[in-house]
Design a protein around this motif. Structure first.
Motif, PDB file in Angstrom:
ATOM      1  N   VAL A  66       0.838  -1.203   0.000  1.00 47.54           N
ATOM      2  CA  VAL A  66       0.000   0.000   0.000  1.00 47.54           C
ATOM      3  C   VAL A  66       0.871   1.250   0.000  1.00 47.54           C
ATOM      4  O   VAL A  66       0.667   2.169  -0.802  1.00 47.54           O
ATOM      5  CB  VAL A  66      -0.964   0.020   1.214  1.00 47.54           C
ATOM      6  N   ILE A  67       1.867   1.289   0.867  1.00 50.11           N
ATOM      7  CA  ILE A  67       2.742   2.467   0.963  1.00 50.11           C
ATOM      8  C   ILE A  67       3.549   2.648  -0.318  1.00 50.11           C
ATOM      9  O   ILE A  67       3.665   3.768  -0.836  1.00 50.11           O
ATOM     10  CB  ILE A  67       3.648   2.363   2.204  1.00 50.11           C
ATOM     11  N   SER A  68       4.067   1.572  -0.872  1.00 50.04           N
ATOM     12  CA  SER A  68       4.858   1.654  -2.112  1.00 50.04           C
ATOM     13  C   SER A  68       3.996   2.139  -3.276  1.00 50.04           C
ATOM     14  O   SER A  68       4.427   2.996  -4.054  1.00 50.04           O
ATOM     15  CB  SER A  68       5.455   0.292  -2.460  1.00 50.04           C
ATOM     16  N   ALA A  69       2.800   1.586  -3.413  1.00 46.19           N
ATOM     17  CA  ALA A  69       1.921   1.999  -4.509  1.00 46.19           C
ATOM     18  C   ALA A  69       1.510   3.455  -4.366  1.00 46.19           C
ATOM     19  O   ALA A  69       1.434   4.194  -5.359  1.00 46.19           O
ATOM     20  CB  ALA A  69       0.689   1.107  -4.554  1.00 46.19           C
ATOM     21  N   TYR A  70       1.257   3.908  -3.140  1.00 48.56           N
ATOM     22  CA  TYR A  70       0.908   5.302  -2.913  1.00 48.56           C
ATOM     23  C   TYR A  70       2.036   6.226  -3.336  1.00 48.56           C
ATOM     24  O   TYR A  70       1.825   7.207  -4.052  1.00 48.56           O
ATOM     25  CB  TYR A  70       0.561   5.526  -1.438  1.00 48.56           C
ATOM     26  N   HIS A  71       3.257   5.937  -2.928  1.00 48.27           N
ATOM     27  CA  HIS A  71       4.391   6.786  -3.263  1.00 48.27           C
ATOM     28  C   HIS A  71       4.721   6.732  -4.766  1.00 48.27           C
ATOM     29  O   HIS A  71       5.202   7.703  -5.323  1.00 48.27           O
ATOM     30  CB  HIS A  71       5.622   6.407  -2.447  1.00 48.27           C
ATOM     31  N   LEU A  72       4.444   5.608  -5.399  1.00 48.31           N
ATOM     32  CA  LEU A  72       4.704   5.479  -6.833  1.00 48.31           C
ATOM     33  C   LEU A  72       3.722   6.317  -7.652  1.00 48.31           C
ATOM     34  O   LEU A  72       4.101   6.932  -8.637  1.00 48.31           O
ATOM     35  CB  LEU A  72       4.589   4.008  -7.254  1.00 48.31           C
ATOM     36  N   HIS A  73       2.461   6.364  -7.225  1.00 56.43           N
ATOM     37  CA  HIS A  73       1.414   7.008  -8.030  1.00 56.43           C
ATOM     38  C   HIS A  73       0.965   8.372  -7.537  1.00 56.43           C
ATOM     39  O   HIS A  73       0.124   8.999  -8.174  1.00 56.43           O
ATOM     40  CB  HIS A  73       0.193   6.082  -8.117  1.00 56.43           C
ATOM     41  N   LYS A  74       1.467   8.840  -6.426  1.00 55.59           N
ATOM     42  CA  LYS A  74       1.041  10.151  -5.920  1.00 55.59           C
ATOM     43  C   LYS A  74       1.633  11.271  -6.774  1.00 55.59           C
ATOM     44  O   LYS A  74       2.618  11.096  -7.461  1.00 55.59           O
ATOM     45  CB  LYS A  74       1.419  10.361  -4.460  1.00 55.59           C
ATOM     46  N   GLY A  75       1.030  12.420  -6.676  1.00 57.68           N
ATOM     47  CA  GLY A  75       1.596  13.573  -7.364  1.00 57.68           C
ATOM     48  C   GLY A  75       1.006  13.750  -8.661  1.00 57.68           C
ATOM     49  O   GLY A  75       0.755  14.491  -9.398  1.00 57.68           O
TER      50      GLY A  75
END
Length: 75
Positions: A66-75
């Protein structure tokens, strides 16, 4: 020059719905996803998506997804 790493506060809120444990993952005050236990497996789901995107054997692995996917797709 490289940027310094920022400390990010991750909060977990655990609730039970229909005898199923659901753990919300928050960064700051924003819910970024949830981890749901299904039998002996765990499902990771982002809050922007309605379907689980990862099925893992441990809670820690799902939380990391969850944390990795969030940081990959945020912004």
């Amino acid at each position: 020059m490289s940027n310094k790493d920022k400390a990010v506060s991750v909060t977990l809120n655990e609730t039970k719905v229909n005898d199923q444990t659901i753990t919300e993952v928050l960064i700051g005050k924003q819910v970024i996803g949830q981890v749901t236990q299904t039998g002996d497996r765990f499902d990771a789901e982002l809050s922007s998506d309605t379907q689980p995107f990862a099925h893992t054997k441990s809670f820690d692995e799902s939380l990391q997804e969850v944390i990795s996917a969030y940081h990959l797709h945020k912004g």
